[in-house]
Scaffold this active site. Structure first.
Site, PDB file in Angstrom:
ATOM      1  N   ILE A  42     -10.008  -3.723   4.420  1.00  0.00           N
ATOM      2  CA  ILE A  42     -10.152  -4.288   3.088  1.00  0.00           C
ATOM      3  C   ILE A  42      -9.755  -3.298   2.005  1.00  0.00           C
ATOM      4  O   ILE A  42      -9.444  -3.681   0.869  1.00  0.00           O
ATOM      5  CB  ILE A  42     -11.606  -4.760   2.862  1.00  0.00           C
ATOM      6  CG1 ILE A  42     -11.685  -5.679   1.642  1.00  0.00           C
ATOM      7  CG2 ILE A  42     -12.562  -3.560   2.745  1.00  0.00           C
ATOM      8  CD1 ILE A  42     -13.012  -6.398   1.500  1.00  0.00           C
ATOM      9  N   LYS A  43      -9.729  -2.019   2.343  1.00  0.00           N
ATOM     10  CA  LYS A  43      -9.424  -0.993   1.358  1.00  0.00           C
ATOM     11  C   LYS A  43      -7.988  -1.072   0.840  1.00  0.00           C
ATOM     12  O   LYS A  43      -7.669  -0.483  -0.194  1.00  0.00           O
ATOM     13  CB  LYS A  43      -9.692   0.397   1.940  1.00  0.00           C
ATOM     14  CG  LYS A  43     -11.128   0.638   2.382  1.00  0.00           C
ATOM     15  CD  LYS A  43     -12.094   0.647   1.220  1.00  0.00           C
ATOM     16  CE  LYS A  43     -13.484   1.104   1.658  1.00  0.00           C
ATOM     17  NZ  LYS A  43     -14.430   1.150   0.547  1.00  0.00           N
ATOM     18  N   ASP A  44      -7.108  -1.775   1.551  1.00  0.00           N
ATOM     19  CA  ASP A  44      -5.740  -1.951   1.054  1.00  0.00           C
ATOM     20  C   ASP A  44      -5.740  -2.613  -0.317  1.00  0.00           C
ATOM     21  O   ASP A  44      -4.912  -2.315  -1.175  1.00  0.00           O
ATOM     22  CB  ASP A  44      -4.925  -2.832   2.011  1.00  0.00           C
ATOM     23  CG  ASP A  44      -4.630  -2.156   3.330  1.00  0.00           C
ATOM     24  OD1 ASP A  44      -4.972  -0.972   3.493  1.00  0.00           O
ATOM     25  OD2 ASP A  44      -4.041  -2.814   4.210  1.00  0.00           O
ATOM     26  N   ALA A  47      -6.893  -0.010  -2.962  1.00  0.00           N
ATOM     27  CA  ALA A  47      -5.972   1.128  -3.012  1.00  0.00           C
ATOM     28  C   ALA A  47      -4.742   0.784  -3.853  1.00  0.00           C
ATOM     29  O   ALA A  47      -4.329   1.548  -4.739  1.00  0.00           O
ATOM     30  CB  ALA A  47      -5.558   1.524  -1.596  1.00  0.00           C
TER      31      ALA A  47
END
Length: 453
Positions: A42-44, A47
């Protein structure tokens, strides 16, 4: 239809109903599978949002360097975006993170600096402090600062929240999320509560983290802080992205429960999820009494199981920490299935002929070789045969001239799978160190005997 670059594939992740692992829960439970993002987490989302916002604000300029303290997933998202956009990346991280995470970051050209876990955030050795120092020292650099950069929350408010609302047709009643930086639950949760104030947002915390007590008492208690194994959730400070007004309740989950539940998700649902996903399901099961048949729960599966192959998905790693005690044979049970045998050794200055006579008289096929009470090698029937075939006179030479490397040493809790993998043409046995640091030997025959008994 095609995408112009990989960044355009971020988001629109599927929502999948969980069946077996949540059978004790009365509510319908759906998992948001964030592993379908290009960086498998989910960090995409945040980011890319942080980079886009930094570019628009003039903080990140062409040819610049992105610096961040990350446990791996945010770094992956930043590294993918940097590869597409042409930025350099330097990441600081902690030594508790899995090696797979470091390797993945380096695959995208990022530089990774590993810092100690068990230090205060303000300690100059911490991965927070090292990242801040690098930003000051490196020209044309920008620190993403996922913990306090509100672009993190913004990404989930504008993307994750609306996706969940649309996918559930507005029927969601509970959102359950592991809380680390806080951006996911704060952003998605705020959007969902704006749509329906009755939606409950439950945050999953870990023992050793400050979130739960702070939410319940308003007190930041340093006595709550101690090292923990669970990755991706919990903190020893209060990130600005954690909006406590959005989070209705924090539930703490032990390292053991999180690790074992991570494996259960794969076994029962066929979903290869990461450590925080295990913590989320374990926490949900702890709170099942608060749910009814009319509830629709959405849980976030943050990242992919490949990040944890050397940890939660490794049985020996679990046994070393006392997390796994199953029916599989271990070195301990193999030894227990045979009569006690004192390990026979031979001094390195003995002759090859003496070794032959010892092997013959005891009807064994290998001997550990010692010097000054230390094991320095081994000699086997195969070693002797190979040397005798070329030079029959070798029988008068010292064993040290033909001995080979010592047998591998394992502990009592090492699994039969690991032991078997160590036994090959070069190593026909392994040595086991017991509780009293005494060594015993396990041969191929011992394994065969233990399995067949």
């Amino acid at each position: 239809m095609w995408y112009n670059n990989i960044l355009e594939t971020i988001g629109n992740t599927p929502l999948v109903k969980l069946n077996k692992i949540t059978k004790e829960v009365k509510a319908t439970v759906l998992a948001k599978i964030e592993t379908t993002n290009p960086g498998n987490s989910i960090k995409d989302r945040m980011a890319l949002q942080m980079i886009v916002d930094a570019e628009r604000e003039g903080k990140l300029k062409p040819g610049g360097t992105i610096i961040e303290g990350t446990s791996g997933n945010t770094g992956m998202g930043l590294a993918i975006a940097a590869a597409v956009k042409g930025y350099r990346c330097i990441f600081t991280t902690t030594d508790k993170q899995s090696k797979e995470k470091f390797d993945a970051l380096r695959a995208f050209g990022a530089e990774v600096i590993v810092c100690p876990t068990n230090v205060e955030p303000e300690d100059p050795r911490s991965y927070y402090s090292v990242a801040s120092r690098l930003e000051k020292e490196i020209p044309n650099s920008w620190k993403a600062n996922q913990y306090d950069n509100l672009s993190n929350t913004k990404a989930n408010y504008e993307q994750t929240g609306p996706e969940i609302w649309e996918q559930t047709e507005g029927k969601i009643t509970h959102l359950v999320v592991g809380v680390g930086t806080g951006g996911t639950i704060s952003g998605a949760g705020r959007y969902l509560k704006e749509k329906n104030p009755n939606i409950k947002c439950w945050g999953i915390d870990t023992y050793g983290s400050v979130f739960k007590k702070y939410k319940e008492t308003g007190v930041f208690d340093k006595n709550e802080i101690y090292p923990y194994i669970t990755e991706g959730i919990g903190e020893d400070f209060l990130p600005q992205n954690v909006d406590f007004s959005v989070i209705d309740h924090f539930e703490k989950v032990t390292d053991k429960d999180a690790a074992l539940m991570t494996r259960e998700i794969a076994l029962k649902e066929g979903i290869f999820a990461g450590n925080s996903s295990g913590a989320i399901i374990a926490g949900l099961l702890q709170m099942k009494a608060h749910l009814t048949e009319n509830d629709l729960v959405v849980v976030i599966f943050h990242d992919h199981g490949t990040r944890y192959l050397g940890k939660m998905y490794n049985e020996d790693w679990l046994r070393e920490r006392g997390f796994l005690k199953d029916e599989k044979l271990t070195a301990r049970s193999i030894l227990n299935k045979r009569a006690h045998q004192k390990m026979v050794t031979i001094e390195s200055d003995k002759t090859v002929l003496e070794a032959i006579n010892t092997l013959k008289s005891l009807n064994i096929s290998q001997l550990p070789v010692v010097r000054n009470q230390m094991i320095v090698g081994k000699i086997t029937e195969g070693d002797i045969f190979a040397c005798l075939f070329d030079n029959p006179a070798i029988t008068s030479s010292h064993i040290s001239e033909i001995m080979t490397k010592p047998f591998p040493v394992v502990d009592l809790d090492t699994s039969i799978d690991k032991i078997s993998s160590l036994i090959n043409k070069e190593n026909t046995a392994v040595m086991v160190e017991d509780e009293f640091r005494k060594l015993e030997i396990i041969t191929q025959f011992d394994i065969i005997n233990a399995i067949s008994v």
